[in-house]
Design a protein around this motif. Structure first.
Motif, PDB file in Angstrom:
ATOM      1  N   MET A  15       0.846  -1.187   0.000  1.00  0.00           N
ATOM      2  CA  MET A  15       0.000   0.000   0.000  1.00  0.00           C
ATOM      3  C   MET A  15       0.887   1.244   0.000  1.00  0.00           C
ATOM      4  SD  MET A  15      -2.532   1.428   2.999  1.00  0.00           S
ATOM      5  CE  MET A  15      -1.357   1.058   4.257  1.00  0.00           C
ATOM      6  N   ARG A  16       0.571   2.168  -0.867  1.00  0.00           N
ATOM      7  CA  ARG A  16       1.292   3.447  -0.896  1.00  0.00           C
ATOM      8  C   ARG A  16       0.840   4.319   0.266  1.00  0.00           C
ATOM      9  NH1 ARG A  16       4.184   4.679  -5.566  1.00  0.00           N
ATOM     10  NH2 ARG A  16       3.598   3.447  -7.363  1.00  0.00           N
ATOM     11  N   VAL A  17       1.795   5.061   0.798  1.00  0.00           N
ATOM     12  CA  VAL A  17       1.537   5.991   1.894  1.00  0.00           C
ATOM     13  C   VAL A  17       2.022   7.359   1.446  1.00  0.00           C
ATOM     14  CG1 VAL A  17       2.060   6.527   4.305  1.00  0.00           C
ATOM     15  CG2 VAL A  17       1.891   4.143   3.579  1.00  0.00           C
ATOM     16  N   MET A  18       1.255   8.406   1.754  1.00  0.00           N
ATOM     17  CA  MET A  18       1.650   9.777   1.429  1.00  0.00           C
ATOM     18  C   MET A  18       1.833  10.564   2.714  1.00  0.00           C
ATOM     19  SD  MET A  18      -0.355  12.804  -0.685  1.00  0.00           S
ATOM     20  CE  MET A  18      -0.129  12.110  -2.308  1.00  0.00           C
ATOM     21  N   ALA A  19       2.973  11.242   2.828  1.00  0.00           N
ATOM     22  CA  ALA A  19       3.229  12.122   3.973  1.00  0.00           C
ATOM     23  C   ALA A  19       3.041  13.564   3.540  1.00  0.00           C
ATOM     24  CB  ALA A  19       4.641  11.903   4.497  1.00  0.00           C
ATOM     25  N   ILE A  20       2.574  14.372   4.480  1.00  0.00           N
ATOM     26  CA  ILE A  20       2.257  15.769   4.213  1.00  0.00           C
ATOM     27  C   ILE A  20       2.909  16.652   5.262  1.00  0.00           C
ATOM     28  CG2 ILE A  20       0.378  17.446   3.968  1.00  0.00           C
ATOM     29  CD1 ILE A  20      -1.468  14.853   3.602  1.00  0.00           C
ATOM     30  N   ASP A  21       3.679  17.638   4.785  1.00  0.00           N
ATOM     31  CA  ASP A  21       4.258  18.657   5.664  1.00  0.00           C
ATOM     32  C   ASP A  21       3.547  19.964   5.334  1.00  0.00           C
ATOM     33  OD1 ASP A  21       6.193  19.750   7.564  1.00  0.00           O
ATOM     34  OD2 ASP A  21       7.049  20.759   5.818  1.00  0.00           O
ATOM     35  N   LEU A  22       2.591  20.342   6.179  1.00  0.00           N
ATOM     36  CA  LEU A  22       1.744  21.512   5.936  1.00  0.00           C
ATOM     37  C   LEU A  22       2.463  22.789   6.318  1.00  0.00           C
ATOM     38  CD1 LEU A  22      -1.119  22.505   5.150  1.00  0.00           C
ATOM     39  CD2 LEU A  22      -1.741  22.238   7.557  1.00  0.00           C
ATOM     40  N   GLY A  23       2.538  23.718   5.371  1.00  0.00           N
ATOM     41  CA  GLY A  23       3.119  25.025   5.630  1.00  0.00           C
ATOM     42  C   GLY A  23       2.116  26.119   5.315  1.00  0.00           C
ATOM     43  N   ARG A  80       3.482  26.716   1.284  1.00  0.00           N
ATOM     44  CA  ARG A  80       3.796  25.500   0.552  1.00  0.00           C
ATOM     45  C   ARG A  80       3.448  24.276   1.389  1.00  0.00           C
ATOM     46  NH1 ARG A  80       7.521  29.113   0.071  1.00  0.00           N
ATOM     47  NH2 ARG A  80       8.693  28.320   1.829  1.00  0.00           N
ATOM     48  N   VAL A  81       3.180  23.186   0.669  1.00  0.00           N
ATOM     49  CA  VAL A  81       2.914  21.907   1.322  1.00  0.00           C
ATOM     50  C   VAL A  81       3.896  20.901   0.741  1.00  0.00           C
ATOM     51  CG1 VAL A  81       1.213  20.098   1.743  1.00  0.00           C
ATOM     52  CG2 VAL A  81       0.459  22.474   1.540  1.00  0.00           C
ATOM     53  N   GLY A  82       4.675  20.281   1.604  1.00  0.00           N
ATOM     54  CA  GLY A  82       5.582  19.233   1.156  1.00  0.00           C
ATOM     55  C   GLY A  82       4.847  17.915   1.117  1.00  0.00           C
ATOM     56  N   LEU A  83       5.074  17.154   0.047  1.00  0.00           N
ATOM     57  CA  LEU A  83       4.427  15.854  -0.117  1.00  0.00           C
ATOM     58  C   LEU A  83       5.478  14.814  -0.461  1.00  0.00           C
ATOM     59  CD1 LEU A  83       1.462  17.095  -2.313  1.00  0.00           C
ATOM     60  CD2 LEU A  83       1.342  16.462   0.090  1.00  0.00           C
ATOM     61  N   ALA A  84       5.301  13.626   0.065  1.00  0.00           N
ATOM     62  CA  ALA A  84       6.178  12.505  -0.258  1.00  0.00           C
ATOM     63  C   ALA A  84       5.324  11.244  -0.307  1.00  0.00           C
ATOM     64  CB  ALA A  84       7.284  12.356   0.783  1.00  0.00           C
ATOM     65  N   VAL A  85       5.580  10.405  -1.301  1.00  0.00           N
ATOM     66  CA  VAL A  85       4.806   9.179  -1.482  1.00  0.00           C
ATOM     67  C   VAL A  85       5.751   7.987  -1.483  1.00  0.00           C
ATOM     68  CG1 VAL A  85       3.277   7.917  -3.051  1.00  0.00           C
ATOM     69  CG2 VAL A  85       3.021  10.358  -2.795  1.00  0.00           C
ATOM     70  N   SER A  86       5.316   6.931  -0.845  1.00  0.00           N
ATOM     71  CA  SER A  86       6.119   5.712  -0.780  1.00  0.00           C
ATOM     72  C   SER A  86       6.028   4.931  -2.084  1.00  0.00           C
ATOM     73  CB  SER A  86       5.644   4.823   0.370  1.00  0.00           C
ATOM     74  OG  SER A  86       4.414   4.206   0.037  1.00  0.00           O
ATOM     75  N   ASP A  87       6.857   3.912  -2.177  1.00  0.00           N
ATOM     76  CA  ASP A  87       6.755   2.949  -3.268  1.00  0.00           C
ATOM     77  C   ASP A  87       5.478   2.129  -3.047  1.00  0.00           C
ATOM     78  OD1 ASP A  87       7.686   1.532  -0.996  1.00  0.00           O
ATOM     79  OD2 ASP A  87       8.561   0.006  -2.278  1.00  0.00           O
ATOM     80  N   PRO A  88       5.079   1.299  -4.023  1.00  0.00           N
ATOM     81  CA  PRO A  88       3.819   0.544  -3.884  1.00  0.00           C
ATOM     82  C   PRO A  88       3.768  -0.389  -2.673  1.00  0.00           C
ATOM     83  CG  PRO A  88       4.545   0.519  -6.160  1.00  0.00           C
ATOM     84  CD  PRO A  88       5.660   1.141  -5.362  1.00  0.00           C
ATOM     85  N   THR A  89       4.924  -0.841  -2.194  1.00  0.00           N
ATOM     86  CA  THR A  89       4.913  -1.750  -1.052  1.00  0.00           C
ATOM     87  C   THR A  89       4.845  -1.017   0.283  1.00  0.00           C
ATOM     88  OG1 THR A  89       7.317  -1.831  -0.826  1.00  0.00           O
ATOM     89  CG2 THR A  89       6.310  -3.424  -2.339  1.00  0.00           C
ATOM     90  N   SER A 146       7.311   0.607   1.640  1.00  0.00           N
ATOM     91  CA  SER A 146       8.575   0.344   2.331  1.00  0.00           C
ATOM     92  C   SER A 146       9.569   1.485   2.224  1.00  0.00           C
ATOM     93  CB  SER A 146       9.236  -0.907   1.761  1.00  0.00           C
ATOM     94  OG  SER A 146       8.388  -2.009   1.905  1.00  0.00           O
ATOM     95  N   LEU A 147       9.578   2.163   1.079  1.00  0.00           N
ATOM     96  CA  LEU A 147      10.574   3.199   0.800  1.00  0.00           C
ATOM     97  C   LEU A 147       9.917   4.487   0.348  1.00  0.00           C
ATOM     98  CD1 LEU A 147      12.948   0.999  -1.381  1.00  0.00           C
ATOM     99  CD2 LEU A 147      13.311   1.626   1.009  1.00  0.00           C
ATOM    100  N   CYS A 148      10.584   5.586   0.596  1.00  0.00           N
ATOM    101  CA  CYS A 148      10.120   6.868   0.084  1.00  0.00           C
ATOM    102  C   CYS A 148      10.405   6.924  -1.411  1.00  0.00           C
ATOM    103  CB  CYS A 148      10.834   8.011   0.806  1.00  0.00           C
ATOM    104  SG  CYS A 148      10.276   9.642   0.299  1.00  0.00           S
ATOM    105  N   GLY A 149       9.395   7.255  -2.187  1.00  0.00           N
ATOM    106  CA  GLY A 149       9.550   7.381  -3.637  1.00  0.00           C
ATOM    107  C   GLY A 149       9.649   8.841  -4.020  1.00  0.00           C
ATOM    108  N   ASP A 150       8.603   9.373  -4.597  1.00  0.00           N
ATOM    109  CA  ASP A 150       8.576  10.773  -5.027  1.00  0.00           C
ATOM    110  C   ASP A 150       8.378  11.722  -3.853  1.00  0.00           C
ATOM    111  OD1 ASP A 150       8.743   9.998  -7.673  1.00  0.00           O
ATOM    112  OD2 ASP A 150       6.577  10.085  -8.005  1.00  0.00           O
ATOM    113  N   ALA A 151       8.976  12.907  -3.994  1.00  0.00           N
ATOM    114  CA  ALA A 151       8.744  14.002  -3.047  1.00  0.00           C
ATOM    115  C   ALA A 151       8.696  15.289  -3.845  1.00  0.00           C
ATOM    116  CB  ALA A 151       9.847  14.048  -1.997  1.00  0.00           C
TER     117      ALA A 151
END
Length: 137
Positions: free
Chosen positions: A1-9, A12-21, A23-28
């Motif tokens: 399952m992909r997970v998205m993290a959000i840093d609210l400012g 600007r809002v920082g976003l980062a999405v994991s790989d499909p598993t 396990s790892l941070c993918g795009d930010a």
């Protein structure tokens, strides 16, 4: 399952999405949006498009663990996201992530002027890595 993290400012809002598993941070990346309702709608659309199953929202507590205006703003934003997203939204303690993000950028040779454009994305990556590292998948 992909997970998205959000840093609210504020701007600007920082976003980062994991790989499909999950396990790892993918795009930010950084979303340039100061209107919370518009930011929530854009995040919801991005989460749906990427198949995200969980949102991790940075919860900026004070160093003593208490909550202040920034943490209250995150709680309001969490409610906004929950109203328009079909995935769970989890508040995640993000103390010092922005400080760490600035340190990482500085150590990698980025000039301070360039930090503003990417620091929120780096902070979101740190939030995501912290969450994924706990095994809460």
């Amino acid at each position: 399952m992909r997970v998205m993290a959000i840093d609210l400012g504020d701007v600007r809002v920082g976003l980062a999405v994991s790989d499909p598993t999950g396990s790892l941070c993918g795009d930010a990346w950084t979303l340039h949006e100061s209107d919370m309702k518009k930011a929530a709608a854009k995040i919801a659309a991005e989460a749906k498009a990427r198949g995200v199953g969980r949102l991790i929202l940075g919860h900026p507590k004070n160093m003593d663990g208490s909550t202040g205006p920034r943490a209250e703003q995150s709680a309001v934003f969490k409610a906004m996201l929950e109203a328009i997203c079909d995935v769970p939204v989890i508040l995640w303690d993000e103390r010092l992530t922005t400080v760490d993000a600035h340190r990482i950028l500085h150590e990698s040779g980025k000039r301070m002027k360039k930090h503003r454009a990417v620091v929120d994305a780096v902070a979101a990556s740190l939030i995501l890595e912290g969450y994924l590292g706990t095994g809460n998948r």
